[in-house]
Design a protein around this motif. Sequence first.
Motif, PDB file in Angstrom:
ATOM      1  N   ILE A  96       9.544  16.967   0.681  1.00 35.83           N
ATOM      2  CA  ILE A  96       7.963  15.753   1.536  1.00 35.83           C
ATOM      3  C   ILE A  96       8.967  14.957   2.018  1.00 35.83           C
ATOM      4  N   THR A  97       8.616  14.284   3.144  1.00 35.78           N
ATOM      5  CA  THR A  97       9.380  12.882   3.172  1.00 35.78           C
ATOM      6  C   THR A  97       7.917  12.693   4.146  1.00 35.78           C
ATOM      7  N   LYS A 121      -5.151  20.647  -4.673  1.00 36.44           N
ATOM      8  CA  LYS A 121      -5.583  19.377  -5.821  1.00 36.44           C
ATOM      9  C   LYS A 121      -7.361  18.973  -5.376  1.00 36.44           C
ATOM     10  N   GLU A 122      -7.993  19.024  -3.552  1.00 39.23           N
ATOM     11  CA  GLU A 122      -8.683  18.569  -3.448  1.00 39.23           C
ATOM     12  C   GLU A 122      -8.549  17.000  -2.876  1.00 39.23           C
ATOM     13  N   ARG A 123      -7.549  16.887  -2.813  1.00 37.87           N
ATOM     14  CA  ARG A 123      -7.491  15.291  -2.422  1.00 37.87           C
ATOM     15  C   ARG A 123      -7.086  15.064  -0.646  1.00 37.87           C
ATOM     16  N   TYR A 124      -7.784  14.539   0.252  1.00 37.48           N
ATOM     17  CA  TYR A 124      -7.641  14.273   1.596  1.00 37.48           C
ATOM     18  C   TYR A 124      -6.096  13.832   1.881  1.00 37.48           C
ATOM     19  N   PHE A 125      -5.666  14.449   2.831  1.00 39.47           N
ATOM     20  CA  PHE A 125      -4.225  13.150   3.736  1.00 39.47           C
ATOM     21  C   PHE A 125      -4.253  12.911   4.721  1.00 39.47           C
ATOM     22  N   ASN A 126      -3.982  11.740   5.474  1.00 39.92           N
ATOM     23  CA  ASN A 126      -3.567  11.852   7.022  1.00 39.92           C
ATOM     24  C   ASN A 126      -1.745  11.794   6.855  1.00 39.92           C
ATOM     25  N   CYS A 127      -1.994  12.042   8.138  1.00 39.06           N
ATOM     26  CA  CYS A 127      -0.233  12.307   7.321  1.00 39.06           C
ATOM     27  C   CYS A 127       0.094  11.203   9.149  1.00 39.06           C
ATOM     28  N   TYR A 128       1.131  10.745   9.586  1.00 42.14           N
ATOM     29  CA  TYR A 128       1.476   9.626  10.677  1.00 42.14           C
ATOM     30  C   TYR A 128       2.977  10.624  10.831  1.00 42.14           C
ATOM     31  N   ALA A 149       0.938  -1.009   0.060  1.00 42.62           N
ATOM     32  CA  ALA A 149      -0.091  -0.102   0.124  1.00 42.62           C
ATOM     33  C   ALA A 149       1.433   0.937  -0.008  1.00 42.62           C
ATOM     34  N   CYS A 150       1.404   1.368  -0.777  1.00 42.75           N
ATOM     35  CA  CYS A 150       2.806   3.151  -1.839  1.00 42.75           C
ATOM     36  C   CYS A 150       1.587   3.783  -1.623  1.00 42.75           C
ATOM     37  N   ALA A 151       1.892   4.911  -0.875  1.00 42.37           N
ATOM     38  CA  ALA A 151       1.406   5.753  -0.572  1.00 42.37           C
ATOM     39  C   ALA A 151      -0.235   6.396  -1.384  1.00 42.37           C
ATOM     40  N   SER A 152      -1.409   4.964  -0.253  1.00 46.17           N
ATOM     41  CA  SER A 152      -2.843   4.463  -1.034  1.00 46.17           C
ATOM     42  C   SER A 152      -3.460   4.947   0.308  1.00 46.17           C
ATOM     43  N   LEU A 153      -2.860   4.204   1.408  1.00 43.85           N
ATOM     44  CA  LEU A 153      -4.373   4.300   2.463  1.00 43.85           C
ATOM     45  C   LEU A 153      -3.808   5.714   2.976  1.00 43.85           C
ATOM     46  N   LEU A 154      -3.101   6.347   3.127  1.00 46.19           N
ATOM     47  CA  LEU A 154      -2.866   8.269   3.493  1.00 46.19           C
ATOM     48  C   LEU A 154      -4.428   9.130   2.909  1.00 46.19           C
ATOM     49  N   HIS A 155      -4.955   8.406   2.104  1.00 46.89           N
ATOM     50  CA  HIS A 155      -6.586   9.316   1.344  1.00 46.89           C
ATOM     51  C   HIS A 155      -7.309   8.583   2.416  1.00 46.89           C
ATOM     52  N   TYR A 173       4.663  12.700   5.942  1.00 49.39           N
ATOM     53  CA  TYR A 173       5.436  12.113   7.645  1.00 49.39           C
ATOM     54  C   TYR A 173       4.125  13.777   8.403  1.00 49.39           C
ATOM     55  N   GLY A 174       3.949  13.511   9.300  1.00 51.13           N
ATOM     56  CA  GLY A 174       3.737  14.467  10.486  1.00 51.13           C
ATOM     57  C   GLY A 174       2.248  13.756  10.938  1.00 51.13           C
ATOM     58  N   GLU A 175       2.053  15.211  11.137  1.00 49.46           N
ATOM     59  CA  GLU A 175       0.375  15.378  12.346  1.00 49.46           C
ATOM     60  C   GLU A 175      -0.759  15.304  12.379  1.00 49.46           C
TER      61      GLU A 175
END
Length: 198
Positions: free
Chosen positions: A187-188, A147-154, A103-109, A138-140
């Motif tokens: 971007i980390t 681009k109106e994309r949702y991201f979650n960071c950890y 799950a490369c850069a996918s569950l972050l949405h 990376y982040g909290e």
Amino acid sequence: MINNTLDFYNNNSKSYIENTLSLDMSHLYKDFLKDIPKDGHILDLGCGSGRDSLEFIKKGYNVTAVDGSKELAVAASKIIGKEVIYSKFEDLQLTESFHGIWACASLLHVNKNQIVDVIKNISSNLKTNGVFYMSFKYGENEYIDEKERYFNCYTEKTFSEIINKVNNLKVEKIYKTIDILPGRGDITWLNILCIKID
């Protein structure tokens, strides 16, 4: 995954594929693949352009690819030479068992309030001692980008808090990398390798 995020990938599938298909992600493959049998079955969750699925297929693995964007699923099917399952992660129901989940850069949405349930559901298809790779920015925070994309960071700490709620996954390795897309060196990424335990 919220609708505006999927709208972006549906409306910009061609340029997204052009920008990501040729990226060399081999530095992330080694740790993920080392414990997967040579003819093992890999689930590529959020396959996007099909880049990683294609590499795994070339290496002799059996791949099942999934994407929540209809347009990307159709395009990636042509790239990897097999049908990509079109499904949002929150709705995904699979019957197969996998040696690895990528799950490369996918569950972050996936919304933070749903992420534990999604990881639990998907990891139920992972064989004992199977490997689950996932990556997040990376982040909290959680945010909507330009681009109106949702991201979650950890961070290491906040991810450990959520994975502790998934009883049968154990973190084997957690590490940071820098984005390799040109112009995005600031971007980390947080990379996590989990193992399925009994």
